[in-house]
Design an enzyme around this catalytic site. Structure first.
Site, PDB file in Angstrom:
ATOM      1  N   SER A  82       1.187  -0.910   0.055  1.00  0.00           N
ATOM      2  CA  SER A  82       0.033  -0.325   0.317  1.00  0.00           C
ATOM      3  C   SER A  82       1.203   1.123  -0.107  1.00  0.00           C
ATOM      4  O   SER A  82       0.267   2.331   0.101  1.00  0.00           O
ATOM      5  CB  SER A  82      -1.089   0.125   1.070  1.00  0.00           C
ATOM      6  OG  SER A  82       0.172  -0.079   2.032  1.00  0.00           O
ATOM      7  N   HIS A 141       1.979   3.623   6.970  1.00  0.00           N
ATOM      8  CA  HIS A 141       1.682   4.404   5.459  1.00  0.00           C
ATOM      9  C   HIS A 141       1.496   6.379   5.928  1.00  0.00           C
ATOM     10  O   HIS A 141       2.342   6.517   7.357  1.00  0.00           O
ATOM     11  CB  HIS A 141      -0.338   4.892   6.493  1.00  0.00           C
ATOM     12  CG  HIS A 141      -0.913   3.223   5.451  1.00  0.00           C
ATOM     13  ND1 HIS A 141      -2.218   2.826   5.602  1.00  0.00           N
ATOM     14  CD2 HIS A 141      -0.173   2.545   4.691  1.00  0.00           C
ATOM     15  CE1 HIS A 141      -2.337   1.857   5.231  1.00  0.00           C
ATOM     16  NE2 HIS A 141      -1.523   1.734   3.756  1.00  0.00           N
ATOM     17  N   ASP A 195      -7.531   5.885   5.507  1.00  0.00           N
ATOM     18  CA  ASP A 195      -7.467   5.277   6.775  1.00  0.00           C
ATOM     19  C   ASP A 195      -8.704   4.965   7.092  1.00  0.00           C
ATOM     20  O   ASP A 195      -8.851   3.701   8.215  1.00  0.00           O
ATOM     21  CB  ASP A 195      -6.054   4.731   6.795  1.00  0.00           C
ATOM     22  CG  ASP A 195      -5.217   4.561   6.393  1.00  0.00           C
ATOM     23  OD1 ASP A 195      -3.738   4.445   6.850  1.00  0.00           O
ATOM     24  OD2 ASP A 195      -5.290   3.869   5.291  1.00  0.00           O
TER      25      ASP A 195
END
Lengths: 150, 139
Positions: A56, A96, A122
């Site tokens: 991701s 992230h 998210d």
């Protein structure tokens, strides 16, 4: 590696030599553990080295890349930084980038993250009803990386 | 070197979401040349445009409005005019209307093949204000 020759070697040693080997092995394991705990203290993070588990954050990080984290309380999280966090109740660390951040005068902060390679933020990954992450969800901030796949 | 020029026109909306927060709207111009940042150890550059401001609700607010990935080898000279933001400019509350000082900064994250991950801010910053009234017209 022939297992029978391994045991032959051990049988040939007398008790003292065997115990000596066990102690040496124990020392190696203890040293490794101490280095790991020492890293935890130095970086302030419960998990100072993490492996990237998903794609991701491509093309920045690929699965299998190593990240070095710090988690100093005197360095506040800021937008654009790459953080590793755990959603409450789940054990998997997620790597992230911080997209939005709102901090109050008293220091409480809430932020939203998003993977570079994801098209949405998210919120879908957080616990049900949870809209923001807080400081206690953060395991650390990525400070360095090692990419073993070129 | 870098020249970061950001020009905006903007309008806060009173959008109906669960929370009814302020939603800012702006477009921007951006010119910059980042080719000098690349070397053999730089895998990519992650650029992002941050709006930073203060409200009655929160002392510090930082919102990323736009980002872009530039891989090593790609063109690192950017020239955008009237660019739309990639992400919605939601405030946590109603602090955008009549806000006198929103600062836009361009920053980048250097992603190496191996080594440290620094975050750098550009030299230029651009500040603007949001107008006093909400706009209900469709953008």
């Amino acid at each position: 590696m022939d297992v029978s020759t391994l045991f032959d070697d051990v049988k040939r040693m007398n008790k003292r030599q065997f115990l000596y080997q066990v102690l040496s092995f124990g020392m190696i394991v203890s040293s490794a553990l101490m280095i790991w705990k020492g890293l935890m203290v130095v970086t302030g993070s419960e998990s100072p080295i993490v492996v990237v588990l998903s794609g991701s954050m491509e093309p920045a990080f690929h699965r299998g890349d190593l990240l070095f984290l710090t988690n100093y309380p005197e360095e506040p999280v800021r937008v654009g930084e790459i953080v590793v966090f755990k959603v409450e109740g789940r054990d998997i660390p997620i790597v992230h980038r911080v997209l939005k951040l709102h901090e109050k005068e008293n220091g409480t902060v809430k932020f939203l993250t998003k993977g570079d390679n994801n098209s949405v933020d998210d919120r879908g990954l957080y616990a049900p009803g949870q809209l923001w992450l807080t400081k206690k969800d953060v395991v650390g901030r990525a400070r360095g990386m090692l990419s073993l796949l070129v | 070197m870098n020249t970061v020029k950001v020009v905006v026109k903007n309008v806060p909306d009173y959008s109906a979401s669960r929370e009814k927060n302020d939603l800012g709207f702006l477009t921007f111009d951006l010119q910059t040349d980042l080719t000098h940042l690349f070397n053999w150890n730089v895998k990519q550059l992650f650029l992002y445009l941050t709006a930073e401001y203060e409200t009655a609700n929160n002392k510090l607010n930082q919102v990323v409005l736009w980002d872009k990935i530039i891989l090593r080898g790609e063109n690192a000279i950017l020239d955008f005019k009237n660019m739309n933001t990639k992400y919605y400019f939601w405030d946590d509350g109603n602090g955008l209307r009549a806000n006198k000082n929103i600062t836009l900064t361009l920053s980048w994250n250097i992603i190496p093949n191996a080594g440290l991950l620094p975050n750098i801010f550009a030299h230029g910053q651009h500040s603007f204000k949001f107008p006093e009234e909400y706009t209900t017209s469709r953008m």
